[in-house]
Write an enzyme that holds these catalytic residues in place. Structure first.
Site, short mmCIF file in Angstrom:
data_model
loop_
_atom_site.label_atom_id
_atom_site.label_comp_id
_atom_site.label_asym_id
_atom_site.label_seq_id
_atom_site.Cartn_x
_atom_site.Cartn_y
_atom_site.Cartn_z
N ASP A 57 5.36 -8.17 -7.51
CA ASP A 57 6.43 -8.66 -6.64
C ASP A 57 7.27 -9.73 -7.32
OD1 ASP A 57 5.88 -7.04 -4.42
OD2 ASP A 57 4.16 -8.29 -3.89
N LYS A 71 5.54 -2.13 6.73
CA LYS A 71 6.16 -1.69 5.47
C LYS A 71 6.82 -0.33 5.65
CE LYS A 71 3.31 -4.33 2.32
NZ LYS A 71 2.11 -4.43 1.52
N ASN A 125 -1.78 -6.69 -12.47
CA ASN A 125 -2.79 -6.50 -11.41
C ASN A 125 -3.81 -5.46 -11.88
OD1 ASN A 125 -1.87 -3.77 -10.57
ND2 ASN A 125 -0.01 -4.92 -10.07
N LYS A 128 10.70 -0.18 4.93
CA LYS A 128 11.10 0.48 3.68
C LYS A 128 11.52 1.94 3.88
CE LYS A 128 8.11 -2.61 0.97
NZ LYS A 128 7.50 -2.87 -0.33
N PHE A 182 2.57 3.50 -0.44
CA PHE A 182 1.18 3.05 -0.32
C PHE A 182 1.22 1.60 0.13
CE2 PHE A 182 -2.27 5.75 -2.12
CZ PHE A 182 -1.52 6.90 -2.32
O1 PMT Z 1 -4.28 2.55 -9.62
P1 PMT Z 1 -5.67 2.55 -8.99
O2 PMT Z 1 -6.64 1.69 -9.74
O3 PMT Z 1 -6.16 3.94 -8.77
O4 PMT Z 1 -5.54 1.86 -7.54
C1 PMT Z 1 -4.82 2.48 -6.53
C2 PMT Z 1 -3.95 1.48 -5.73
C3 PMT Z 1 -4.83 0.47 -5.03
C4 PMT Z 1 -2.98 0.74 -6.68
C5 PMT Z 1 -3.11 2.35 -4.72
O5 PMT Z 1 -4.00 3.02 -3.88
C6 PMT Z 1 -2.15 1.49 -3.91
O6 PMT Z 1 -2.48 0.95 -2.87
N1 PMT Z 1 -0.86 1.35 -4.40
C7 PMT Z 1 0.15 0.48 -3.81
C8 PMT Z 1 -0.08 -0.92 -4.28
C9 PMT Z 1 0.98 -1.87 -3.76
O7 PMT Z 1 1.74 -2.39 -4.54
O8 PMT Z 1 1.04 -2.00 -2.48
P2 PMT Z 1 2.08 -3.01 -1.73
O9 PMT Z 1 1.54 -3.04 -0.36
O10 PMT Z 1 2.21 -4.28 -2.46
O11 PMT Z 1 3.48 -2.25 -1.79
C10 PMT Z 1 3.91 -1.36 -0.77
C11 PMT Z 1 4.75 -0.24 -1.37
O12 PMT Z 1 5.96 -0.78 -1.93
C12 PMT Z 1 4.06 0.53 -2.47
O13 PMT Z 1 4.38 1.90 -2.31
C13 PMT Z 1 4.66 -0.06 -3.75
O14 PMT Z 1 4.70 0.92 -4.80
C14 PMT Z 1 6.06 -0.44 -3.29
N2 PMT Z 1 6.64 -1.60 -3.99
C15 PMT Z 1 6.06 -2.83 -3.91
C16 PMT Z 1 6.65 -3.91 -4.52
C17 PMT Z 1 7.86 -3.73 -5.25
N3 PMT Z 1 8.45 -4.74 -5.85
N4 PMT Z 1 8.40 -2.50 -5.33
C18 PMT Z 1 7.82 -1.44 -4.72
O15 PMT Z 1 8.32 -0.32 -4.82
#
Ligand code: PMT
Length: 399
Positions: free
Chosen positions: A277, A336, A208, A340, A322
């Site tokens: 994911d 979330k 990504n 989580k 995040f």
């Molecule tokens: O890196 P940059 O270019 O500065 O951009 C910043 C960002 C957009 C990446 C950052 O601000 C951000 O939003 N990070 C979280 C991205 C994300 O994966 O979001 P999500 O909504 O898909 O996941 C929710 C949370 O679960 C996140 O804390 C993620 O780290 C965690 N997760 C998700 C999937 C997975 N398999 N394991 C996880 O731990």
């Protein structure tokens, strides 16, 4: 205040005389104070006063290069732990808000990475002027700090808001600022950052657009707040902040292993990484040849690291996630947070141009189990990170 390097900018207003008391009290508390005066400020009070009080040379001219080994305004900009402009006239506020650099003070402010705080002093109507208010709002949205002027009798004869805050109020703010900055002293924090990459064959992968900027900014802000920082990072093109322990990983399953391996020793966990994911179920040993018209790659789910953290975390551990969303931001983010087991979630709507993935700026809303905690306007990721860290500090110290 001992050893703190504070640069005081003094501009041309009658309140310049109050800056003498500010400088004197800072020096008495052990701060190392440097002073920059604008030419107008020297009409109200002499540089000699500040030289005597600060026991340092006072800068008034960009081109007065006393030490050939350094460029004065860059040296001063790099030297500062904190910049305080008191009094800040309408003129200096507007110049900084628009990036002008036409004297020693403005060039140094533009060059500094230190936080900048300004204490306005001016006539009540000037302070209420919509242009000045817009410029102040702009500066605040860019992460500059404001110490509001007080109300009362003004030197121009009017009564109203515009008196520079008293030196004691500014001192209190500076003390509060340094305490707040050190809010994570002795805490161990784990930050994840960047993307994960999921190989398809030896030369290709799914990933990504995460650049790691947001996560690295969090790691840097945490280190500045006194924490012992471990940064688990996917592949990115940025250098780790000084004094931060970085563990480099590529795939989500490697990130999971690294995170779970040190989870128990952490006080705070911030999951900024954009974890894939899904990953290809089979990784080809050799480069896939393009002899088929279509190609199907079967994906299987990666572990949800955040979910695992939420299940395992102790009550004394603080967990921040995040959420990168393109729609229904609040609903998805709060879902979330609950699912989580997070204490806070930082939501960014990554479909807004100029923020989120890859950009230097972000715009976020932070939620806890009760609802919205705060909303940060578009600003650079370092300022957002500093605010997130100070919120974590507040919450931890309440626990
Ligand atoms: O890196 P940059 O270019 O500065 O951009 C910043 C960002 C957009 C990446 C950052 O601000 C951000 O939003 N990070 C979280 C991205 C994300 O994966 O979001 P999500 O909504 O898909 O996941 C929710 C949370 O679960 C996140 O804390 C993620 O780290 C965690 N997760 C998700 C999937 C997975 N398999 N394991 C996880 O731990």
């Amino acid at each position: 205040m001992q050893g703190k390097r504070i640069v005081i900018g003094i501009t041309g207003g009658i309140a310049a005389f109050k800056a003498a008391s500010l400088v004197s009290q800072l020096v008495q508390r052990g701060a190392e104070v440097r002073v920059i005066m604008t030419q107008s400020a020297t009409q109200f009070i002499t540089p000699l006063t500040f030289q005597t009080l600060s026991r340092n040379h006072v800068f008034t001219d960009t081109f007065e290069e006393r030490n050939p080994k350094v460029v004065s305004h860059i040296d001063l900009a790099d030297h500062a732990d904190l910049f305080v402009i008191a009094p800040a006239t309408a003129n200096i506020i507007s110049k900084i808000a628009h990036g002008l650099a036409d004297d020693m003070l403005t060039t140094t402010v533009l060059a500094t990475e230190a936080p900048v705080c300004f204490a306005p002093a001016m006539n009540v109507h000037m302070y209420q002027n919509v242009i000045i208010q817009e410029n102040i709002n702009r500066l605040q949205s860019l992460g500059y700090h404001l110490i509001e002027p007080g109300e009362g009798q003004l030197a121009c004869g009017y009564v109203g808001r515009g008196r520079m805050a008293e030196p004691e109020v500014i001192l209190e703010w500076i003390e509060w600022y340094f305490q707040k900055k050190a809010c994570l002293t002795g805490k161990k924090i784990l930050v994840t950052a960047g993307p994960t990459i999921e190989p398809i064959d030896p030369v290709r992968y799914f990933s990504n657009h995460s650049s790691g900027k947001m996560g690295y900014a969090i790691a840097e802000a945490a280190e500045k707040a006194g924490a012992d920082v471990t940064l688990i990072s996917g592949p990115v093109a940025i250098r780790p902040p000084a004094r931060v322990k970085r563990i480099e990983v590529k795939r989500a399953i490697e990130m999971r292993e690294a995170v779970m391996g040190c989870l128990s020793e952490m006080d705070i966990i911030v999951k900024t990484a954009a974890v894939a994911d899904y990953r290809p179920r089979n990784v080809f040993d050799q480069k896939i040849k393009k002899d088929q018209e279509t190609l199907t790659v079967e994906l299987e789910k990666n572990p949800d690291i955040a979910m695992e953290i939420g299940k395992q975390k102790r009550r004394d551990q603080f967990f921040v996630g995040f959420a990168a969303e393109t729609e229904n931001v609040e609903n998805y983010a709060r879902e979330k947070l609950a699912k989580k087991g997070m204490d806070l979630i930082v939501a960014n709507q990554v479909s807004i141009p100029g923020i989120g993935f890859g950009s230097d700026q972000n715009q976020v809303v932070i939620y806890d189990a009760e609802g919205e905690v705060c909303r940060l306007p578009k600003m650079d990721k370092k300022s957002i990170a500093a605010q997130i860290i100070s919120l974590i500090g507040e919450r931890m110290n309440d626990c």
